[in-house]
Scaffold this motif. Structure first.
Motif, PDB file in Angstrom:
ATOM      1  N   CYS A  73       0.825  -1.204   0.000  1.00  0.00           N
ATOM      2  CA  CYS A  73       0.000   0.000   0.000  1.00  0.00           C
ATOM      3  C   CYS A  73       0.861   1.256   0.000  1.00  0.00           C
ATOM      4  O   CYS A  73       0.392   2.327  -0.395  1.00  0.00           O
ATOM      5  CB  CYS A  73      -0.944  -0.019   1.197  1.00  0.00           C
ATOM      6  N   THR A  74       2.105   1.154   0.452  1.00  0.00           N
ATOM      7  CA  THR A  74       3.014   2.293   0.360  1.00  0.00           C
ATOM      8  C   THR A  74       3.358   2.560  -1.099  1.00  0.00           C
ATOM      9  O   THR A  74       3.405   3.712  -1.544  1.00  0.00           O
ATOM     10  CB  THR A  74       4.281   2.027   1.187  1.00  0.00           C
ATOM     11  N   LEU A  75       3.592   1.502  -1.859  1.00  0.00           N
ATOM     12  CA  LEU A  75       3.788   1.642  -3.301  1.00  0.00           C
ATOM     13  C   LEU A  75       2.564   2.275  -3.942  1.00  0.00           C
ATOM     14  O   LEU A  75       2.664   3.129  -4.830  1.00  0.00           O
ATOM     15  CB  LEU A  75       4.059   0.266  -3.915  1.00  0.00           C
ATOM     16  N   GLU A  76       1.405   1.905  -3.440  1.00  0.00           N
ATOM     17  CA  GLU A  76       0.149   2.402  -4.005  1.00  0.00           C
ATOM     18  C   GLU A  76      -0.012   3.909  -3.825  1.00  0.00           C
ATOM     19  O   GLU A  76      -0.627   4.584  -4.647  1.00  0.00           O
ATOM     20  CB  GLU A  76      -1.023   1.671  -3.337  1.00  0.00           C
ATOM     21  N   VAL A  77       0.536   4.459  -2.747  1.00  0.00           N
ATOM     22  CA  VAL A  77       0.412   5.897  -2.491  1.00  0.00           C
ATOM     23  C   VAL A  77       1.027   6.711  -3.622  1.00  0.00           C
ATOM     24  O   VAL A  77       0.421   7.668  -4.124  1.00  0.00           O
ATOM     25  CB  VAL A  77       1.072   6.261  -1.144  1.00  0.00           C
ATOM     26  N   LEU A  78       2.222   6.336  -4.047  1.00  0.00           N
ATOM     27  CA  LEU A  78       2.882   7.080  -5.128  1.00  0.00           C
ATOM     28  C   LEU A  78       2.173   6.874  -6.461  1.00  0.00           C
ATOM     29  O   LEU A  78       2.078   7.794  -7.269  1.00  0.00           O
ATOM     30  CB  LEU A  78       4.346   6.658  -5.233  1.00  0.00           C
ATOM     31  N   GLY A 188      -8.445  16.351   5.891  1.00  0.00           N
ATOM     32  CA  GLY A 188      -8.871  14.967   5.787  1.00  0.00           C
ATOM     33  C   GLY A 188      -7.751  13.968   6.001  1.00  0.00           C
ATOM     34  O   GLY A 188      -6.570  14.323   6.108  1.00  0.00           O
ATOM     35  N   VAL A 189      -8.155  12.688   6.066  1.00  0.00           N
ATOM     36  CA  VAL A 189      -7.228  11.564   6.251  1.00  0.00           C
ATOM     37  C   VAL A 189      -7.526  10.529   5.179  1.00  0.00           C
ATOM     38  O   VAL A 189      -8.703  10.210   4.925  1.00  0.00           O
ATOM     39  CB  VAL A 189      -7.385  10.927   7.647  1.00  0.00           C
ATOM     40  N   VAL A 190      -6.485  10.004   4.546  1.00  0.00           N
ATOM     41  CA  VAL A 190      -6.636   8.941   3.549  1.00  0.00           C
ATOM     42  C   VAL A 190      -5.890   7.715   4.066  1.00  0.00           C
ATOM     43  O   VAL A 190      -4.708   7.810   4.413  1.00  0.00           O
ATOM     44  CB  VAL A 190      -6.083   9.351   2.174  1.00  0.00           C
ATOM     45  N   ILE A 191      -6.582   6.587   4.109  1.00  0.00           N
ATOM     46  CA  ILE A 191      -5.984   5.355   4.620  1.00  0.00           C
ATOM     47  C   ILE A 191      -5.930   4.322   3.507  1.00  0.00           C
ATOM     48  O   ILE A 191      -6.946   4.027   2.869  1.00  0.00           O
ATOM     49  CB  ILE A 191      -6.796   4.806   5.809  1.00  0.00           C
ATOM     50  N   PHE A 192      -4.735   3.784   3.276  1.00  0.00           N
ATOM     51  CA  PHE A 192      -4.535   2.678   2.338  1.00  0.00           C
ATOM     52  C   PHE A 192      -4.334   1.414   3.168  1.00  0.00           C
ATOM     53  O   PHE A 192      -3.371   1.307   3.932  1.00  0.00           O
ATOM     54  CB  PHE A 192      -3.306   2.924   1.463  1.00  0.00           C
ATOM     55  N   ALA A 193      -5.264   0.462   3.043  1.00  0.00           N
ATOM     56  CA  ALA A 193      -5.210  -0.778   3.824  1.00  0.00           C
ATOM     57  C   ALA A 193      -5.308  -1.981   2.893  1.00  0.00           C
ATOM     58  O   ALA A 193      -5.926  -1.917   1.829  1.00  0.00           O
ATOM     59  CB  ALA A 193      -6.349  -0.808   4.850  1.00  0.00           C
ATOM     60  N   GLY A 194      -4.703  -3.078   3.323  1.00  0.00           N
ATOM     61  CA  GLY A 194      -4.704  -4.283   2.498  1.00  0.00           C
ATOM     62  C   GLY A 194      -6.050  -4.986   2.500  1.00  0.00           C
ATOM     63  O   GLY A 194      -6.859  -4.835   3.417  1.00  0.00           O
ATOM     64  N   TYR A 195      -6.294  -5.765   1.452  1.00  0.00           N
ATOM     65  CA  TYR A 195      -7.507  -6.570   1.356  1.00  0.00           C
ATOM     66  C   TYR A 195      -7.317  -7.886   2.105  1.00  0.00           C
ATOM     67  O   TYR A 195      -6.215  -8.437   2.138  1.00  0.00           O
ATOM     68  CB  TYR A 195      -7.828  -6.894  -0.102  1.00  0.00           C
ATOM     69  N   PRO A 196      -8.387  -8.420   2.687  1.00  0.00           N
ATOM     70  CA  PRO A 196      -8.297  -9.766   3.276  1.00  0.00           C
ATOM     71  C   PRO A 196      -7.877 -10.779   2.213  1.00  0.00           C
ATOM     72  O   PRO A 196      -8.350 -10.740   1.084  1.00  0.00           O
ATOM     73  CB  PRO A 196      -9.731 -10.035   3.752  1.00  0.00           C
ATOM     74  N   ARG A 247      -8.513   7.841 -15.383  1.00  0.00           N
ATOM     75  CA  ARG A 247      -7.133   7.385 -15.579  1.00  0.00           C
ATOM     76  C   ARG A 247      -7.020   5.869 -15.658  1.00  0.00           C
ATOM     77  O   ARG A 247      -5.912   5.330 -15.721  1.00  0.00           O
ATOM     78  CB  ARG A 247      -6.243   7.910 -14.444  1.00  0.00           C
ATOM     79  N   SER A 248      -8.153   5.179 -15.617  1.00  0.00           N
ATOM     80  CA  SER A 248      -8.169   3.701 -15.626  1.00  0.00           C
ATOM     81  C   SER A 248      -7.303   3.139 -14.504  1.00  0.00           C
ATOM     82  O   SER A 248      -6.577   2.160 -14.674  1.00  0.00           O
ATOM     83  CB  SER A 248      -7.695   3.173 -16.990  1.00  0.00           C
ATOM     84  N   TYR A 249      -7.381   3.795 -13.367  1.00  0.00           N
ATOM     85  CA  TYR A 249      -6.586   3.393 -12.205  1.00  0.00           C
ATOM     86  C   TYR A 249      -7.430   2.524 -11.277  1.00  0.00           C
ATOM     87  O   TYR A 249      -8.524   2.908 -10.864  1.00  0.00           O
ATOM     88  CB  TYR A 249      -6.083   4.628 -11.455  1.00  0.00           C
ATOM     89  N   LYS A 250      -6.930   1.338 -10.948  1.00  0.00           N
ATOM     90  CA  LYS A 250      -7.614   0.433 -10.045  1.00  0.00           C
ATOM     91  C   LYS A 250      -6.700   0.162  -8.851  1.00  0.00           C
ATOM     92  O   LYS A 250      -5.679  -0.522  -8.983  1.00  0.00           O
ATOM     93  CB  LYS A 250      -7.962  -0.876 -10.754  1.00  0.00           C
ATOM     94  N   PRO A 251      -7.030   0.703  -7.683  1.00  0.00           N
ATOM     95  CA  PRO A 251      -6.163   0.518  -6.511  1.00  0.00           C
ATOM     96  C   PRO A 251      -6.001  -0.945  -6.144  1.00  0.00           C
ATOM     97  O   PRO A 251      -6.967  -1.723  -6.197  1.00  0.00           O
ATOM     98  CB  PRO A 251      -6.898   1.294  -5.409  1.00  0.00           C
ATOM     99  N   ALA A 252      -4.807  -1.320  -5.768  1.00  0.00           N
ATOM    100  CA  ALA A 252      -4.542  -2.677  -5.294  1.00  0.00           C
ATOM    101  C   ALA A 252      -4.817  -2.806  -3.804  1.00  0.00           C
ATOM    102  O   ALA A 252      -4.731  -3.895  -3.250  1.00  0.00           O
ATOM    103  CB  ALA A 252      -3.098  -3.061  -5.591  1.00  0.00           C
ATOM    104  N   CYS A 253      -5.141  -1.680  -3.163  1.00  0.00           N
ATOM    105  CA  CYS A 253      -5.448  -1.663  -1.736  1.00  0.00           C
ATOM    106  C   CYS A 253      -6.797  -0.986  -1.512  1.00  0.00           C
ATOM    107  O   CYS A 253      -7.306  -0.290  -2.389  1.00  0.00           O
ATOM    108  CB  CYS A 253      -4.363  -0.908  -0.955  1.00  0.00           C
ATOM    109  N   GLN A 254      -7.359  -1.188  -0.348  1.00  0.00           N
ATOM    110  CA  GLN A 254      -8.559  -0.456   0.034  1.00  0.00           C
ATOM    111  C   GLN A 254      -8.173   0.991   0.347  1.00  0.00           C
ATOM    112  O   GLN A 254      -7.171   1.239   1.016  1.00  0.00           O
ATOM    113  CB  GLN A 254      -9.205  -1.089   1.263  1.00  0.00           C
ATOM    114  N   VAL A 255      -8.973   1.940  -0.131  1.00  0.00           N
ATOM    115  CA  VAL A 255      -8.696   3.356   0.105  1.00  0.00           C
ATOM    116  C   VAL A 255      -9.899   3.968   0.810  1.00  0.00           C
ATOM    117  O   VAL A 255     -11.019   3.930   0.288  1.00  0.00           O
ATOM    118  CB  VAL A 255      -8.416   4.105  -1.209  1.00  0.00           C
TER     119      VAL A 255
END
Length: 262
Positions: A73-78, A188-196, A247-255
């Motif tokens: 999810c750190t990679l996902e932030v950038l 605000g706060v943005v949280i990137f968390a992993g999927y189960p 942008r056809s962007y699909k997050p790999a983490c929950q946002v």
């Protein structure tokens, strides 16, 4: 990682008295040019390697992944930064990132125009490069335990982004850390968390973090936000979804997009 220099040049043996001496001598005359070329190429690669470690080159976000075969999810932030900029606009001018590898995230954010960035590293910094040491020395990046109050005044940052950090906290400590993130944020706060079901951290990382990642469902997080009096930022969430679709962007983490405390 240090690399041992390799001597790529070899001396050609004396061809006197040997068959095919003419062809051997011809090859020996051309070998200095080949050797010189290899030395030049090796020097260029070495300079590029040192330059990237010094922070002079762009951030290699592929090197941020802490999950073997899974999502970081750190990679996902950038990767999500252009989308976040569209969703939050001026709120991206003063950003605090909280999570491992924050030096890399902060370095990437500082390359953006009109963006100030700071970082909180929740774990010990081991084997960091010169650029990270500089950020720590200047106080831009700090090492701080999320189980305790953050070393900032209320509303010090327009936006707070957390990644790869909250998944390792139990509900007991999340009750303390999440309100702290909302306290130091103004917009605000943005949280990137992993999927189960995503790949968990490797054994070495588990020892460092103290516990394996608790990859929770979106419904679990939403219930927890309600329990800690944190409200969803629906306006920012919709803008994020619209920008992601363009942008056809699909997050790999929950946002998750949350409002700061009033």
């Amino acid at each position: 990682m240090s690399r041992r220099p390799v001597n790529l040049s070899r001396r050609s043996p004396d061809g006197g008295g040997l068959p095919f001496v003419g062809s051997i001598q011809a090859k020996s005359r051309s070998s200095p040019f080949i050797s010189i070329g290899l030395v030049v190429v090796g020097a260029i690669l070495l300079i590029g390697y040192c330059y990237s470690n010094s922070g002079g080159a762009s951030v290699d976000i592929k090197g941020l992944s802490r999950f073997e075969g899974g999502a970081s999810c750190t990679l996902e932030v950038l990767q999500a930064f252009p989308v976040l900029k569209k969703a939050y606009g001026d709120s991206m001018r003063k950003v605090l990132h909280v999570g491992p590898d924050t030096c890399s995230v902060v370095s990437g954010l500082l390359k953006e125009e009109e963006t100030e960035a700071w970082g909180i590293e929740p774990y010990e910094l081991d084997d960091v490069n010169a650029n990270c040491k500089t950020l720590v020395r200047k106080g831009i990046v700090r090492v701080a335990d999320l189980k305790f109050p953050l070393p900032y005044r209320s509303k010090s940052f327009s936006l707070v982004i957390a990644s790869d950090a909250l998944d390792y906290l139990s509900p007991r400590y999340l009750n303390k850390s999440l309100p702290e993130l909302a306290r130091v944020a103004a917009d605000g706060v943005v949280i990137f968390a992993g999927y189960p079901g995503q790949q968990r951290a490797k054994d070495g990382e588990v020892a460092k973090f103290g516990r394996p990642a608790k990859l929770r469902s979106s419904s679990w997080w939403i219930r927890f936000f309600v329990q800690t009096s944190l409200e969803e930022n629906e306006a920012a969430g919709k803008k994020f979804e619209q920008a992601s679709a363009k942008r056809s962007y699909k997050p790999a983490c929950q946002v998750f997009h949350l409002k700061a405390y009033p």
